[in-house]
Design a protein around this motif. Structure first.
Motif, PDB file in Angstrom:
ATOM      1  N   ASN A 147      45.823  45.629  61.518  1.00 14.90           N
ATOM      2  CA  ASN A 147      44.942  46.632  62.108  1.00 14.90           C
ATOM      3  C   ASN A 147      45.488  48.034  61.844  1.00 14.90           C
ATOM      4  O   ASN A 147      46.604  48.365  62.227  1.00 14.90           O
ATOM      5  N   SER A 148      44.658  48.841  61.190  1.00 12.62           N
ATOM      6  CA  SER A 148      45.224  50.130  60.772  1.00 12.62           C
ATOM      7  C   SER A 148      45.414  51.092  61.942  1.00 12.62           C
ATOM      8  O   SER A 148      46.278  51.960  61.889  1.00 12.62           O
ATOM      9  N   LEU A 149      44.622  50.950  62.983  1.00  8.30           N
ATOM     10  CA  LEU A 149      44.842  51.824  64.136  1.00  8.30           C
ATOM     11  C   LEU A 149      46.241  51.616  64.694  1.00  8.30           C
ATOM     12  O   LEU A 149      46.963  52.569  64.991  1.00  8.30           O
ATOM     13  N   ALA A 150      46.619  50.355  64.829  1.00 15.48           N
ATOM     14  CA  ALA A 150      47.938  50.039  65.372  1.00 15.48           C
ATOM     15  C   ALA A 150      49.026  50.645  64.487  1.00 15.48           C
ATOM     16  O   ALA A 150      49.989  51.238  64.973  1.00 15.48           O
ATOM     17  N   LEU A 151      48.841  50.499  63.187  1.00 15.56           N
ATOM     18  CA  LEU A 151      49.827  51.048  62.258  1.00 15.56           C
ATOM     19  C   LEU A 151      49.888  52.563  62.345  1.00 15.56           C
ATOM     20  O   LEU A 151      50.962  53.157  62.334  1.00 15.56           O
ATOM     21  N   GLN A 152      48.700  53.161  62.416  1.00 15.40           N
ATOM     22  CA  GLN A 152      48.663  54.614  62.478  1.00 15.40           C
ATOM     23  C   GLN A 152      49.374  55.114  63.730  1.00 15.40           C
ATOM     24  O   GLN A 152      50.113  56.099  63.700  1.00 15.40           O
ATOM     25  N   LEU A 153      49.139  54.416  64.821  1.00 13.49           N
ATOM     26  CA  LEU A 153      49.764  54.831  66.075  1.00 13.49           C
ATOM     27  C   LEU A 153      51.280  54.696  65.986  1.00 13.49           C
ATOM     28  O   LEU A 153      52.035  55.589  66.367  1.00 13.49           O
ATOM     29  N   ARG A 154      51.707  53.584  65.464  1.00 14.30           N
ATOM     30  CA  ARG A 154      53.149  53.354  65.376  1.00 14.30           C
ATOM     31  C   ARG A 154      53.824  54.313  64.393  1.00 14.30           C
ATOM     32  O   ARG A 154      54.869  54.877  64.676  1.00 14.30           O
ATOM     33  N   SER A 213      43.699  60.409  70.190  1.00 17.86           N
ATOM     34  CA  SER A 213      42.539  59.544  69.996  1.00 17.86           C
ATOM     35  C   SER A 213      42.894  58.196  69.376  1.00 17.86           C
ATOM     36  O   SER A 213      42.206  57.209  69.613  1.00 17.86           O
ATOM     37  N   LEU A 214      43.975  58.133  68.626  1.00 15.12           N
ATOM     38  CA  LEU A 214      44.371  56.831  68.083  1.00 15.12           C
ATOM     39  C   LEU A 214      44.665  55.861  69.217  1.00 15.12           C
ATOM     40  O   LEU A 214      44.225  54.709  69.201  1.00 15.12           O
ATOM     41  N   ALA A 215      45.413  56.356  70.190  1.00 10.79           N
ATOM     42  CA  ALA A 215      45.760  55.500  71.319  1.00 10.79           C
ATOM     43  C   ALA A 215      44.498  55.017  72.039  1.00 10.79           C
ATOM     44  O   ALA A 215      44.369  53.843  72.390  1.00 10.79           O
ATOM     45  N   LEU A 216      43.563  55.951  72.209  1.00  8.09           N
ATOM     46  CA  LEU A 216      42.314  55.582  72.874  1.00  8.09           C
ATOM     47  C   LEU A 216      41.531  54.572  72.063  1.00  8.09           C
ATOM     48  O   LEU A 216      40.977  53.607  72.598  1.00  8.09           O
ATOM     49  N   GLN A 217      41.477  54.831  70.770  1.00  4.65           N
ATOM     50  CA  GLN A 217      40.722  53.923  69.907  1.00  4.65           C
ATOM     51  C   GLN A 217      41.313  52.520  69.960  1.00  4.65           C
ATOM     52  O   GLN A 217      40.592  51.519  70.005  1.00  4.65           O
ATOM     53  N   LEU A 218      42.632  52.460  69.958  1.00  2.00           N
ATOM     54  CA  LEU A 218      43.282  51.145  69.991  1.00  2.00           C
ATOM     55  C   LEU A 218      42.986  50.444  71.308  1.00  2.00           C
ATOM     56  O   LEU A 218      42.647  49.267  71.352  1.00  2.00           O
ATOM     57  N   ARG A 219      43.102  51.200  72.356  1.00  5.99           N
ATOM     58  CA  ARG A 219      42.878  50.590  73.668  1.00  5.99           C
ATOM     59  C   ARG A 219      41.423  50.174  73.863  1.00  5.99           C
ATOM     60  O   ARG A 219      41.136  49.088  74.350  1.00  5.99           O
ATOM     61  N   ASN A 220      40.525  51.060  73.499  1.00  7.48           N
ATOM     62  CA  ASN A 220      39.110  50.782  73.734  1.00  7.48           C
ATOM     63  C   ASN A 220      38.497  49.887  72.668  1.00  7.48           C
ATOM     64  O   ASN A 220      37.331  49.531  72.756  1.00  7.48           O
TER      65      ASN A 220
END
Lengths: 341, 341
Positions: free
Chosen positions: B51-58, A52-59
């Motif tokens: 952006n924390s989503l990006a960080l979380q994903l990485r 879901s992180l990937a989705l959240q980032l993309r969307n």
DNA sequence: TAACATTCCGAAATCGTTTTCGTGTTTATA
DNA sequence: TATAAACACGAAAACGATTTCGGAATGTTA
């Protein structure tokens, strides 16, 4: 923790590209039935779920609502959260709860953590210290960027955003009228310090009722409780005096329950010697002796309303003007203000 | 909502690469002081936050803890959340709260939402329906993947994970002993249905005490309350009988408070005719008349303990064995079991 | 002056997904 | 048989960040 399976791994398993896997799992007609089936079977077997992180980032959408409240061990606030959570879930959102603990600094830190991409919007009830310092730059920063924001209960009228409040003035007005109707003449008000907006508003309703009923306001009957000090001792000073009031309106349940307890310690008869009514936060009122009359606050409805406003804002279904919704109260009369026949 | 500023935008503003901006903002010596300063000033001006989503994903880490509880408008559970939240915050984690509403289906759906990358670990108290159906495949799926998981209060011993429980047996044992000490002979137990583990355990402590004190167990004095039906009516049947018990141990505060209320309706003197003690969930006990004796549960400590176990698990600071922590209780004796001198 | 060190910066991979736009192969049509 | 359509798939960009590695331009030393 074992790493979860990804599109990449599935792709390499079958020697196809990531896009093929993605499409296959979405039943795209672009992919042959044969390929689709084997990929889906494999993904199913390994319990693939998109990250879901990937989705959240993309969307650019998290479907998470942030909530910041001053306290969580508090019947009213937890009821509001319940309302938020239920409405949010219905609309496909999740809820992230942070507690400011009435502290300005923690509130700001919660703001920083939540507004960096992890939530789509914020529902906040302002911390006591923030109200005291009158420091709202963290809110203004959000508002400048049109970040979806809803304030509830502890609000600030100068902030340009949606708001939900209890009809504090009306509730206190109704309660005071009720006390007058049952014959009370010297009605004491147990309220908070002035910077707590709800306390101030309830005082307003109290005064409004007194004026309407032609009762002169006695400033000595208005007690401003300091929540950082000992409650019991402060309330004792209201009742253990030579000529105690014949009624009390308390702006919350704890004040009311303590007043009732102390009145009984002074052997006052309730409601004959002294009638007591409070604003409801919880379950106490039903079980005191006698049970306490209360202004019922409908926290659940408030939470739902707040969530609804926020989600509309997020999904841009609101015509731009900011709304201020008022949740009305009603009186629950129990024996602390009504002698049994 | 205005889009937040990103490294990309800053980079294009100065005609440098994204990496340069990233390094400059982290004060890397690789970047000249001149470039660093202007980039930092610009970023500061536009209030850049990664952006924390990006960080979380990485980083493959969210620093979020998921919590699933059966109910949120519940003093005990909200106290536990408070403990979790405070410990988590101290350790740099945030808390995402979901409510199962005692429903199996909602619990499973919460699992699915939370375990797809949005949290690093899960703290759960099992829903009533799940316990009733005895259906734990959603837990087993997580455990198979070594997903960090901590169960609290409503646990299942067959699940291989960390757990935190109240010393239910001990608490009920102590409470029953206390009742025996003050002279009670016919001690009724107000408990839940058997599939609720905590109810079963408290019953065990009750029985243990009776045996130790040489009191014969009377099955007719054990009442299993069905939470889905009317509480008041069920408890009435305990007290409005020809020969009511001379003491009641209730497994929660609401049962106790109702019992007290009903006993007074029957004009029984408390504690002389009937002594009452409950397990504490909330604030009621202090304000009933007489105030209720209680087994104090320390939900806050429980929450902290659960969060500590989870975070250690997440950060792999635990030697592999699973722990089961027991939070001990203590008795708070008030006047419902102790006649004033 | 040749060799090396230092300074400053960029390209590209990576995290996991979706989606647009090609492209090569096969099949159908004129 | 030439051409168009249908089919099946892949490359690459995008979301927003971090970090490794490499390289050009200087400066320093023998």
């Amino acid at each position: 923790m074992k790493p979860r399976i990804t599109l990449k791994k599935i792709a390499s398993e079958f020697g196809v590209s990531i896009s093929t896997v993605s499409k296959a799992l979405k039943d795209s007609h672009e992919i042959s039935e044969e390929t689709r089936d084997k990929i889906k079977a494999f993904a199913d077997f390994y319990n693939y779920k998109p990250n879901s992180l990937a989705l959240q980032l993309r969307n650019q959408k998290t479907s998470v609502i942030g909530v910041i409240i001053p306290e969580i061990v508090h019947h009213f606030f937890s009821t509001v959260i319940d309302g938020i959570e239920q409405y949010a879930t219905k609309k496909g959102y999740n809820v992230m709860v942070c507690v400011s603990n009435e502290s300005y600094e923690k509130e700001v830190s919660n703001f920083n953590v939540l507004t960096n991409g992890s939530v789509d919007g914020l529902i906040v009830s302002i911390a006591r210290e923030t109200q005291q310092k009158n420091e709202y730059t963290h809110f203004e920063g959000l508002i400048k960027d049109d970040f979806p924001l809803v304030l509830f209960d502890r609000i600030n009228d100068n902030l340009a955003c949606d708001k939900v409040i209890i009809d504090d003035v009306g509730g206190a007005y109704k309660a005071t009228n009720h006390l007058v109707e049952i014959g009370s003449k010297r009605i004491a008000l147990l309220t908070t310090q002035d910077f707590i907006t709800v306390g101030a508003l309830r005082k307003e309703g109290y005064l409004k009722s007194l004026r309407k009923n032609g009762i002169e306001v006695d400033e000595n009957l208005i007690y401003k409780i300091d929540d950082s000090k000992d409650l019991y001792e402060q309330i004792k000073k209201v009742i253990f005096v030579t000529n105690p009031p014949d009624a009390i309106l308390a702006v919350n349940e704890i004040y009311a329950a303590n007043a009732l307890k102390i009145a009984k310690e002074r052997k006052l008869s309730i409601p004959n010697d002294i009638a007591i009514i409070g604003f409801t936060d919880g379950l106490i009122s039903e079980f005191t002796y006698p049970p306490l009359s209360e202004v019922v606050q409908h926290g659940f409805a408030m939470g739902q309303q707040a969530a609804e406003l926020l989600i509309k804002r997020i999904e841009q279904k609101t015509e731009s003007g900011f709304k201020k919704e008022v949740i009305s109260t009603n009186l629950k009369i129990r024996r602390s203000t009504l002698a049994p026949n």
